[in-house]
Design a protein around this motif. Sequence first.
Motif, PDB file in Angstrom:
ATOM      1  N   GLY A 154     -12.258  13.415 -34.151  1.00  0.00           N
ATOM      2  CA  GLY A 154     -12.221  14.871 -34.050  1.00  0.00           C
ATOM      3  C   GLY A 154     -13.503  15.480 -33.525  1.00  0.00           C
ATOM      4  N   ILE A 155     -14.251  14.726 -32.745  1.00  0.00           N
ATOM      5  CA  ILE A 155     -15.536  15.182 -32.231  1.00  0.00           C
ATOM      6  C   ILE A 155     -15.459  15.282 -30.705  1.00  0.00           C
ATOM      7  N   ALA A 156     -16.050  16.318 -30.150  1.00  0.00           N
ATOM      8  CA  ALA A 156     -16.176  16.447 -28.688  1.00  0.00           C
ATOM      9  C   ALA A 156     -17.450  15.709 -28.267  1.00  0.00           C
ATOM     10  N   GLN A 157     -17.354  14.397 -28.108  1.00  0.00           N
ATOM     11  CA  GLN A 157     -18.517  13.542 -27.887  1.00  0.00           C
ATOM     12  C   GLN A 157     -19.313  13.868 -26.631  1.00  0.00           C
ATOM     13  N   PHE A 158     -18.673  14.466 -25.637  1.00  0.00           N
ATOM     14  CA  PHE A 158     -19.333  14.669 -24.357  1.00  0.00           C
ATOM     15  C   PHE A 158     -19.663  16.137 -24.075  1.00  0.00           C
ATOM     16  N   ALA A 159     -19.346  17.036 -25.011  1.00  0.00           N
ATOM     17  CA  ALA A 159     -19.587  18.464 -24.795  1.00  0.00           C
ATOM     18  C   ALA A 159     -21.046  18.803 -25.037  1.00  0.00           C
TER      19      ALA A 159
ATOM     20  N   ALA B 196       0.826  -1.212   0.000  1.00  0.00           N
ATOM     21  CA  ALA B 196       0.000   0.000   0.000  1.00  0.00           C
ATOM     22  C   ALA B 196       0.858   1.258   0.000  1.00  0.00           C
ATOM     23  N   GLU B 197       1.987   1.204   0.680  1.00  0.00           N
ATOM     24  CA  GLU B 197       2.881   2.369   0.742  1.00  0.00           C
ATOM     25  C   GLU B 197       3.456   2.717  -0.629  1.00  0.00           C
ATOM     26  N   ASP B 198       3.454   1.780  -1.539  1.00  0.00           N
ATOM     27  CA  ASP B 198       4.066   1.980  -2.852  1.00  0.00           C
ATOM     28  C   ASP B 198       3.068   2.377  -3.942  1.00  0.00           C
ATOM     29  N   VAL B 199       1.821   2.618  -3.542  1.00  0.00           N
ATOM     30  CA  VAL B 199       0.799   3.003  -4.516  1.00  0.00           C
ATOM     31  C   VAL B 199       0.509   4.498  -4.353  1.00  0.00           C
ATOM     32  N   PHE B 200       0.987   5.287  -5.302  1.00  0.00           N
ATOM     33  CA  PHE B 200       0.805   6.746  -5.309  1.00  0.00           C
ATOM     34  C   PHE B 200      -0.206   7.063  -6.412  1.00  0.00           C
ATOM     35  N   ILE B 201      -1.325   7.706  -6.038  1.00  0.00           N
ATOM     36  CA  ILE B 201      -2.407   7.960  -6.997  1.00  0.00           C
ATOM     37  C   ILE B 201      -2.714   9.450  -7.042  1.00  0.00           C
ATOM     38  N   ASN B 202      -2.880   9.955  -8.251  1.00  0.00           N
ATOM     39  CA  ASN B 202      -3.271  11.346  -8.477  1.00  0.00           C
ATOM     40  C   ASN B 202      -4.432  11.348  -9.462  1.00  0.00           C
ATOM     41  N   VAL B 203      -5.550  11.985  -9.078  1.00  0.00           N
ATOM     42  CA  VAL B 203      -6.714  12.084  -9.962  1.00  0.00           C
ATOM     43  C   VAL B 203      -6.844  13.526 -10.434  1.00  0.00           C
ATOM     44  N   LEU B 204      -6.946  13.679 -11.738  1.00  0.00           N
ATOM     45  CA  LEU B 204      -7.144  14.992 -12.353  1.00  0.00           C
ATOM     46  C   LEU B 204      -8.555  15.075 -12.903  1.00  0.00           C
ATOM     47  N   ASP B 205      -9.260  16.137 -12.573  1.00  0.00           N
ATOM     48  CA  ASP B 205     -10.605  16.359 -13.091  1.00  0.00           C
ATOM     49  C   ASP B 205     -10.525  17.214 -14.344  1.00  0.00           C
ATOM     50  N   ALA B 206     -11.239  16.793 -15.383  1.00  0.00           N
ATOM     51  CA  ALA B 206     -11.262  17.545 -16.639  1.00  0.00           C
ATOM     52  C   ALA B 206     -12.716  17.717 -17.080  1.00  0.00           C
ATOM     53  N   PRO B 207     -13.083  18.936 -17.492  1.00  0.00           N
ATOM     54  CA  PRO B 207     -14.443  19.147 -17.995  1.00  0.00           C
ATOM     55  C   PRO B 207     -14.714  18.261 -19.206  1.00  0.00           C
ATOM     56  N   LYS B 208     -15.967  17.899 -19.404  1.00  0.00           N
ATOM     57  CA  LYS B 208     -16.337  16.992 -20.488  1.00  0.00           C
ATOM     58  C   LYS B 208     -15.986  17.545 -21.863  1.00  0.00           C
ATOM     59  N   GLU B 209     -16.004  18.852 -22.025  1.00  0.00           N
ATOM     60  CA  GLU B 209     -15.662  19.432 -23.332  1.00  0.00           C
ATOM     61  C   GLU B 209     -14.178  19.304 -23.662  1.00  0.00           C
ATOM     62  N   ASN B 210     -13.369  18.870 -22.717  1.00  0.00           N
ATOM     63  CA  ASN B 210     -11.935  18.695 -22.946  1.00  0.00           C
ATOM     64  C   ASN B 210     -11.604  17.329 -23.548  1.00  0.00           C
TER      65      ASN B 210
END
Length: 125
Positions: free
Chosen positions: A120-125, A100-114
């Motif tokens: 070439g389509i913004a499917q979720f915007a 467990a000590e060796d698991v480093f997690i980072n979550v980044l939030d991105a808007p759906k339009e990103n």
Amino acid sequence: MPLLHIAMRAGKPEAYRQAILDGLYRAMRETLNVPEGDEFMTISEHEPANFRCGDAYSVERSNDAVLIQITVFASRTAEQKKALYRRITDLLGENPGIRAEDVFINVLDAPKENWSVGNGIAQFA
């Protein structure tokens, strides 16, 4: 629609790396309700001279540390993220046996339009 990048020291066998990918996918399916087949993950392996993890925050990491960065829609709750962290740590502890000590997690939030998942389509915007 998570996008995952995993960084680790080089030298682990394919089965070890596949267990990491399988565990991450399972954890996301169970905690974030990620749909079946939604697997966009990479593993980058680094020589020891190019990979460093300190012991900040009173966590003693070993050479088996993995850095996991997950980009998700900006709709995930803090509770979902906490459940994800715990589930990832549990599953990677079971297989391939990462502490467990060796698991480093980072979550980044991105808007759906990103997001464009193809054509070439913004499917979720």
